[in-house]
Design a protein around this motif. Structure first.
Motif, mmCIF file in Angstrom:
data_model
loop_
_atom_site.group_PDB
_atom_site.id
_atom_site.type_symbol
_atom_site.label_atom_id
_atom_site.label_comp_id
_atom_site.label_asym_id
_atom_site.label_seq_id
_atom_site.Cartn_x
_atom_site.Cartn_y
_atom_site.Cartn_z
ATOM 1 N N SER A 6 9.729 -20.131 34.505
ATOM 2 C CA SER A 6 9.691 -21.098 35.337
ATOM 3 C C SER A 6 9.335 -20.898 36.633
ATOM 4 O O SER A 6 9.831 -19.941 37.388
ATOM 5 C CB SER A 6 10.896 -22.138 35.545
ATOM 6 N N LYS A 7 8.361 -21.513 37.431
ATOM 7 C CA LYS A 7 7.994 -21.149 38.921
ATOM 8 C C LYS A 7 9.075 -21.835 39.786
ATOM 9 O O LYS A 7 9.358 -23.275 39.473
ATOM 10 C CB LYS A 7 6.716 -21.890 39.011
ATOM 11 N N GLN A 8 9.582 -21.208 40.755
ATOM 12 C CA GLN A 8 10.699 -21.621 41.537
ATOM 13 C C GLN A 8 10.074 -22.471 42.575
ATOM 14 O O GLN A 8 8.928 -22.281 43.210
ATOM 15 C CB GLN A 8 11.474 -20.322 42.242
ATOM 16 N N PRO A 9 10.656 -23.565 43.062
ATOM 17 C CA PRO A 9 10.111 -24.407 44.302
ATOM 18 C C PRO A 9 10.072 -23.550 45.595
ATOM 19 O O PRO A 9 10.854 -22.466 45.561
ATOM 20 C CB PRO A 9 11.085 -25.602 44.338
ATOM 21 N N LYS A 11 10.876 -24.482 48.557
ATOM 22 C CA LYS A 11 12.438 -24.781 49.100
ATOM 23 C C LYS A 11 13.161 -26.057 48.445
ATOM 24 O O LYS A 11 12.637 -26.782 48.300
ATOM 25 C CB LYS A 11 12.152 -24.948 50.907
ATOM 26 N N ALA A 12 14.418 -25.944 48.789
ATOM 27 C CA ALA A 12 15.253 -27.242 48.382
ATOM 28 C C ALA A 12 15.951 -27.581 49.376
ATOM 29 O O ALA A 12 16.662 -26.585 50.185
ATOM 30 C CB ALA A 12 15.885 -26.844 47.063
ATOM 31 N N LEU A 19 13.185 -31.145 46.638
ATOM 32 C CA LEU A 19 12.573 -30.026 46.116
ATOM 33 C C LEU A 19 11.130 -30.122 46.822
ATOM 34 O O LEU A 19 10.412 -31.179 46.687
ATOM 35 C CB LEU A 19 12.337 -29.613 44.789
ATOM 36 N N ASN A 21 7.609 -28.002 46.249
ATOM 37 C CA ASN A 21 7.282 -27.031 45.170
ATOM 38 C C ASN A 21 6.321 -26.079 45.913
ATOM 39 O O ASN A 21 6.265 -24.887 45.467
ATOM 40 C CB ASN A 21 6.197 -27.752 44.190
ATOM 41 N N THR A 22 5.625 -26.257 46.996
ATOM 42 C CA THR A 22 4.792 -25.296 47.767
ATOM 43 C C THR A 22 5.060 -25.482 49.181
ATOM 44 O O THR A 22 5.666 -26.380 49.811
ATOM 45 C CB THR A 22 3.101 -25.534 47.335
ATOM 46 N N SER A 65 8.344 -16.482 54.857
ATOM 47 C CA SER A 65 7.947 -17.321 54.064
ATOM 48 C C SER A 65 6.445 -18.033 54.571
ATOM 49 O O SER A 65 5.752 -18.584 53.715
ATOM 50 C CB SER A 65 8.779 -18.577 53.848
#
Length: 122
Positions: A6-9, A11-12, A19, A21-22, A65
């Protein structure tokens, strides 16, 4: 058969759990405001960009980031403490662009990109 990882978001939010996603989703969110930059002179990519979220928390994002946002030169020497240095990096809430030919200047350029990133309409 194995499942795809699974692709991690990107940032949360540490308070409300929202969340992004990008990176583009994060930067275009009108509920976020860049409020500071905490420099790490030893490893500039470990410095922290500080954003206030509408839920009244501050979210720290490593400078690494956002490195992909910089398209200009990255100087090899730091001007900190010299006559050429305006000292912007020394103050967390100073988000001005730096005119010095300094190793840290690229981070200041990223700050300007973030501050001019188009926000989604609410």
């Amino acid at each position: 058969m194995t499942s795809a990882p699974s692709k991690q978001p990107f940032k949360a939010c540490t308070k409300c759990g929202f969340l992004w996603n990008t990176c583009a989703d994060f930067l275009s969110d009108p509920r976020l405001k860049l409020v500071g930059y905490q420099v790490n002179f030893e490893h500039l990519s470990d410095g922290l960009f500080l954003f206030n979220h509408f839920c009244e928390t501050t979210i720290a994002v490593p400078a690494s980031s956002f490195c992909h946002l910089h398209k200009g030169p990255i100087y090899s020497e730091r001007a900190t403490g010299t006559a050429a240095c305006p000292g912007f990096c020394l103050y967390r809430d100073n988000l001005e662009a730096c005119p010095a030919r300094c190793e840290c200047a690229y981070v200041r350029a990223i700050i300007q990109r973030i501050n001019t990133w188009p926000k989604k309409r609410g």
